[in-house]
Motif scaffolding. Structure first.
Motif, mmCIF file in Angstrom:
data_model
loop_
_atom_site.group_PDB
_atom_site.id
_atom_site.type_symbol
_atom_site.label_atom_id
_atom_site.label_comp_id
_atom_site.label_asym_id
_atom_site.label_seq_id
_atom_site.Cartn_x
_atom_site.Cartn_y
_atom_site.Cartn_z
ATOM 1 N N ARG A 97 0.848 -1.205 0.000
ATOM 2 C CA ARG A 97 0.000 0.000 0.000
ATOM 3 C C ARG A 97 0.874 1.242 0.000
ATOM 4 N NH1 ARG A 97 -2.530 -2.994 4.936
ATOM 5 N NH2 ARG A 97 -1.117 -2.556 6.646
ATOM 6 N N VAL B 255 2.562 2.079 5.179
ATOM 7 C CA VAL B 255 2.152 2.719 3.931
ATOM 8 C C VAL B 255 3.357 3.498 3.395
ATOM 9 C CG1 VAL B 255 0.562 4.355 2.847
ATOM 10 C CG2 VAL B 255 -0.207 2.974 4.802
ATOM 11 N N ILE C 259 -4.647 1.320 -2.510
ATOM 12 C CA ILE C 259 -4.812 0.096 -1.732
ATOM 13 C C ILE C 259 -5.526 -0.906 -2.628
ATOM 14 C CG2 ILE C 259 -4.819 1.219 0.519
ATOM 15 C CD1 ILE C 259 -7.816 1.216 0.541
ATOM 16 N N GLU D 10 -7.936 -4.563 1.005
ATOM 17 C CA GLU D 10 -7.715 -3.455 1.939
ATOM 18 C C GLU D 10 -8.891 -2.473 1.917
ATOM 19 O OE1 GLU D 10 -2.869 -3.268 2.008
ATOM 20 O OE2 GLU D 10 -3.857 -2.539 0.186
#
Lengths: 194, 194
Positions: free
Chosen positions: A122, A159, A173, A177
């Motif tokens: 991500r 992230v 994402i 997610e």
């Protein structure tokens, strides 16, 4: 309040190298632009391919253009399990040591993949100016809160910031997610740790 | 350090009422215990059914026993989208106003569902003693950190405590949530806000 970023929930898709475009769609075939996506210069293509794994087939997976130096297939872990492949979490483009074990099937031929099948790490795309404004830098790992529809709020750690030339503000994402956060493309995420 | 709980990642499954067991498996059929699950008195059954939605079919979904007063189908949002149904996030057993729109298909017949198809609200089962030890109470909403494999750590907010008679320590999340956290059944979650 932290810096806000629009979310883009990425469905399974793939990027193709020149050689694989030739094998799947015919020698010299040029990818057909369907529509632009948020990241500058990239586009969704008319072209789709099937992805065959040991336990199943994903039909009609969308190709994103332009051609890349290496073919990269991006699946959610649910997608991967559905066709019987085990994929690592990887930053886009970092394909060393990633598994293949799948076959791409196009209208003119097929390709056995030896590597390049991943679940995307991500990440947040930011221009240089946006990163400055957000107080973060390229490759920094941040946490991000997503309120979603208010029933499945969560904070994603791990992230990655991807900032610089060719990036435009958007958090990417995958569908697992997005569902876990109860959010959709266009919802807002908030960087809570820079 | 917060109170630790083992994670159980729930795959799609369903609970059946007596009337639907009769319709799907034959009048008076008794569910066949395959193996116990963590929650006391509940068990996975030999029986499986197909679930047909407007856009597809999920084959061989596992039935959990014993029979309940109402049939309840629990899907991850990815599963629901795959067969073309839109489902709400709901606490188990709270089925008022939930959609149906699917057909259950068993070996002896089928049932059109008018309601009861949900994505489960993430939750933690605790015995009364465990809740006391954790400093939480029944129906309290907490946050929970999962480190997973260290690549997709996250904090789930909106996690409900379900405590009391018949509960045994375990955090239940669905496959989308498990994948988003990079975790598996048996991994540990930590309550970080009681």
């Amino acid at each position: 309040m932290g810096y806000k970023v629009e979310i883009g929930v990425s469905n399974k898709h793939l990027h193709l190298c020149r050689e694989h475009i030739d094998l799947l769609f015919g020698k010299g075939h040029e990818l057909t632009r369907l529509k632009g996506i948020t990241q500058p210069g990239q586009f969704a293509c008319e072209e789709k391919v099937d992805l065959e794994g040991p336990k199943g087939v994903i039909k009609g997976m969308r190709v994103l253009g332009p051609a890349r130096s290496e073919t990269q297939v991006e699946l959610a872990l649910t997608d991967a399990r559905g066709i019987g492949v085990k994929v690592p979490i990887r930053e886009s483009g970092k394909l060393e040591g990633t598994p293949g074990g799948c076959r791409l099937i196009g209208p003119m031929g097929s390709v056995e993949l030896t590597h390049g099948v991943i679940a995307a790490l991500r990440h947040i795309h930011l221009s240089a100016e946006e990163a400055l404004e957000a107080g973060v830098s390229n490759e920094e790992i941040v946490s991000v809160r997503i309120n979603g529809n208010g029933e499945r709020a969560l904070i994603f750690e791990d992230v990655m910031i991807r900032s610089g030339e060719g990036h435009f503000r958007e958090m990417h994402i995958d569908t697992d997610e997005g569902n876990a956060a109860g959010c959709c493309t266009g919802d807002l995420a908030e960087i809570i740790k820079g």
